[in-house]
Motif scaffolding. Structure first.
Motif, PDB file in Angstrom:
ATOM      1  N   PRO A 104       1.068  -1.433  -0.045  1.00  0.00           N
ATOM      2  CA  PRO A 104       0.117  -0.162   0.059  1.00  0.00           C
ATOM      3  C   PRO A 104       1.186   1.022   0.377  1.00  0.00           C
ATOM      4  N   GLY A 105       0.437   2.354  -1.340  1.00  0.00           N
ATOM      5  CA  GLY A 105       1.441   3.640  -1.281  1.00  0.00           C
ATOM      6  C   GLY A 105       2.267   3.771  -1.755  1.00  0.00           C
ATOM      7  N   TRP A 106       2.947   2.130  -2.569  1.00  0.00           N
ATOM      8  CA  TRP A 106       4.116   2.089  -3.271  1.00  0.00           C
ATOM      9  C   TRP A 106       3.506   1.610  -4.994  1.00  0.00           C
ATOM     10  N   GLY A 107       3.760   2.503  -5.728  1.00  0.00           N
ATOM     11  CA  GLY A 107       3.729   2.002  -7.350  1.00  0.00           C
ATOM     12  C   GLY A 107       4.761   1.991  -8.623  1.00  0.00           C
ATOM     13  N   LEU A 108       5.048   1.584  -9.596  1.00  0.00           N
ATOM     14  CA  LEU A 108       6.380   1.039  -9.943  1.00  0.00           C
ATOM     15  C   LEU A 108       6.112   2.132 -10.474  1.00  0.00           C
ATOM     16  N   LEU A 109       7.860   3.299 -10.207  1.00  0.00           N
ATOM     17  CA  LEU A 109       8.031   4.296 -11.895  1.00  0.00           C
ATOM     18  C   LEU A 109       8.632   2.831 -13.368  1.00  0.00           C
ATOM     19  N   ALA A 110       7.983   3.218 -14.273  1.00  0.00           N
ATOM     20  CA  ALA A 110       8.438   2.540 -15.820  1.00  0.00           C
ATOM     21  C   ALA A 110       8.913   2.407 -16.594  1.00  0.00           C
ATOM     22  N   GLY A 111       9.742   2.200 -16.874  1.00  0.00           N
ATOM     23  CA  GLY A 111      10.332   2.900 -18.295  1.00  0.00           C
ATOM     24  C   GLY A 111      11.260   2.334 -18.631  1.00  0.00           C
ATOM     25  N   GLY A 112      12.785   3.170 -19.769  1.00  0.00           N
ATOM     26  CA  GLY A 112      13.949   2.779 -20.055  1.00  0.00           C
ATOM     27  C   GLY A 112      15.048   2.642 -19.248  1.00  0.00           C
ATOM     28  N   SER A 113      15.492   1.087 -19.343  1.00  0.00           N
ATOM     29  CA  SER A 113      16.644   1.095 -18.356  1.00  0.00           C
ATOM     30  C   SER A 113      17.172   2.589 -17.982  1.00  0.00           C
ATOM     31  N   PRO A 114      17.574   2.577 -17.118  1.00  0.00           N
ATOM     32  CA  PRO A 114      18.502   4.202 -17.308  1.00  0.00           C
ATOM     33  C   PRO A 114      19.664   4.120 -17.587  1.00  0.00           C
ATOM     34  N   ASN A 115      19.727   4.991 -18.534  1.00  0.00           N
ATOM     35  CA  ASN A 115      21.112   5.440 -19.882  1.00  0.00           C
ATOM     36  C   ASN A 115      21.591   3.964 -20.398  1.00  0.00           C
ATOM     37  N   HIS A 116      21.002   2.928 -21.037  1.00  0.00           N
ATOM     38  CA  HIS A 116      21.065   2.367 -21.700  1.00  0.00           C
ATOM     39  C   HIS A 116      19.896   2.954 -23.432  1.00  0.00           C
ATOM     40  N   VAL A 117      21.098   3.562 -24.230  1.00  0.00           N
ATOM     41  CA  VAL A 117      20.937   4.183 -25.389  1.00  0.00           C
ATOM     42  C   VAL A 117      20.095   3.237 -26.337  1.00  0.00           C
ATOM     43  N   LYS A 118      19.538   4.455 -27.011  1.00  0.00           N
ATOM     44  CA  LYS A 118      18.926   3.537 -28.573  1.00  0.00           C
ATOM     45  C   LYS A 118      18.505   4.785 -29.238  1.00  0.00           C
ATOM     46  N   ASP A 119      19.611   4.924 -30.582  1.00  0.00           N
ATOM     47  CA  ASP A 119      19.546   5.392 -31.252  1.00  0.00           C
ATOM     48  C   ASP A 119      17.854   5.374 -31.906  1.00  0.00           C
ATOM     49  N   GLY A 120      17.170   6.890 -32.337  1.00  0.00           N
ATOM     50  CA  GLY A 120      16.103   6.930 -33.300  1.00  0.00           C
ATOM     51  C   GLY A 120      14.664   6.345 -31.883  1.00  0.00           C
ATOM     52  N   ILE A 121      14.816   6.254 -31.445  1.00  0.00           N
ATOM     53  CA  ILE A 121      13.307   5.655 -30.203  1.00  0.00           C
ATOM     54  C   ILE A 121      13.938   6.069 -29.047  1.00  0.00           C
ATOM     55  N   GLN A 122      12.747   6.462 -28.351  1.00  0.00           N
ATOM     56  CA  GLN A 122      12.417   7.171 -27.104  1.00  0.00           C
ATOM     57  C   GLN A 122      11.767   6.025 -26.163  1.00  0.00           C
ATOM     58  N   PRO A 123      12.166   5.929 -24.893  1.00  0.00           N
ATOM     59  CA  PRO A 123      11.996   4.917 -24.499  1.00  0.00           C
ATOM     60  C   PRO A 123      10.700   6.086 -23.300  1.00  0.00           C
ATOM     61  N   LEU A 124       8.919   5.940 -23.622  1.00  0.00           N
ATOM     62  CA  LEU A 124       8.534   6.561 -22.467  1.00  0.00           C
ATOM     63  C   LEU A 124       8.146   5.973 -20.976  1.00  0.00           C
ATOM     64  N   THR A 125       7.476   7.256 -20.174  1.00  0.00           N
ATOM     65  CA  THR A 125       7.845   6.794 -18.830  1.00  0.00           C
ATOM     66  C   THR A 125       7.289   6.558 -17.573  1.00  0.00           C
TER      67      THR A 125
END
Length: 246
Positions: A104-125
């Motif tokens: 209770p009270g906790w959620g998940l922050l979901a996005g791209g792996s930190p500092n994992h770079v991909k050219d041409g596409i961006q992870p949404l958070t």
């Protein structure tokens, strides 16, 4: 505390503790980026969800779902259960295939792996209220321009970090002059003198500075000139638990 992970398919993507290494960090001379503690700590503060297949996705720049073409390396049954063009306008949707439940009270922050770079596409958070939500979320990436990208099998496509999100609202940013906090001001001035001296000695070819190579105050949890130490909560390596069968 438990992060409950309920698979939505017989063989869901692998879920592993965040890994420190990054290809672009490895490519630097002497792997210099690994000396940056904030980078390595971010890389390992959460869990990676790994791509179960290798595939390419190509966007032609158009606004419809059909403007993204997804091609797996090998034929994959129920490909749309893994990756699809669902939201259109250059958004690629991937399915973690877990229903998560946090305390209770906790959620998940979901996005791209930190500092994992991909050219041409961006992870949404996204921030998901996983303490009550009875269905899984999706992980979305948005093309930054028309083109083709490739996701490799075993590559992280989603990174999850538990966050006690309602407590963030209790913080109030307060702007103060550094001089109003004499202790912090003194520590900063001492660090600045030590930093300037070290850089000057390093530039001049001082053998002791060259041997040390970089200052380790933050990494070791120290401040210069015996002005104190970091609290016991300071860490320079994160070791999260892998999932177990419960």
């Amino acid at each position: 505390m438990e992060l409950e992970c309920y698979p939505m398919m017989p063989q869901p993507p692998d879920l592993v503790p965040g890994r420190q290494s990054r290809n672009w960090m490895d490519a630097f001379a002497s792997r210099h980026p690994y000396r940056c503690l904030p980078l390595t700590m971010a890389n390992t503060t959460g869990w990676e969800i790994l791509c179960p297949i290798t595939f390419t996705a190509e966007w032609n720049g158009g606004p419809s779902q059909d403007d993204i073409t997804i091609t797996p390396e090998r034929p994959v049954p129920n490909l749309k259960h893994i990756v699809t063009s669902h939201f259109s306008r250059g958004v690629l949707t991937m399915h973690p295939q877990y229903l998560f439940r946090t305390p209770p009270g906790w959620g998940l922050l979901a996005g791209g792996s930190p500092n994992h770079v991909k050219d041409g596409i961006q992870p949404l958070t996204g921030l998901i209220e996983t303490d009550w939500l009875p269905f899984p979320f999706t992980m979305n990436w948005i093309f930054t321009r028309p083109g083709r990208v490739k996701f490799e099998k075993g590559e992280p496509f989603c990174f999850i970090t538990p966050i006690e999100h309602r407590k963030v609202e209790q913080f109030e940013p307060v702007i103060r002059s550094l001089e109003s906090n004499p202790s912090m001001h003194g520590q900063f001035e001492a660090w600045n003198r030590a930093r300037t001296d070290f850089n000057q000695r390093l530039a001049a070819g001082d053998p002791e500075a060259a041997k040390e190579a970089w200052q380790r105050y933050y990494f070791k949890g120290e401040v210069p000139e015996d002005l104190g130490k970091a609290p016991e909560t300071h860490v320079n390596k994160r070791r999260l638990k892998g999932p177990r069968i419960g």
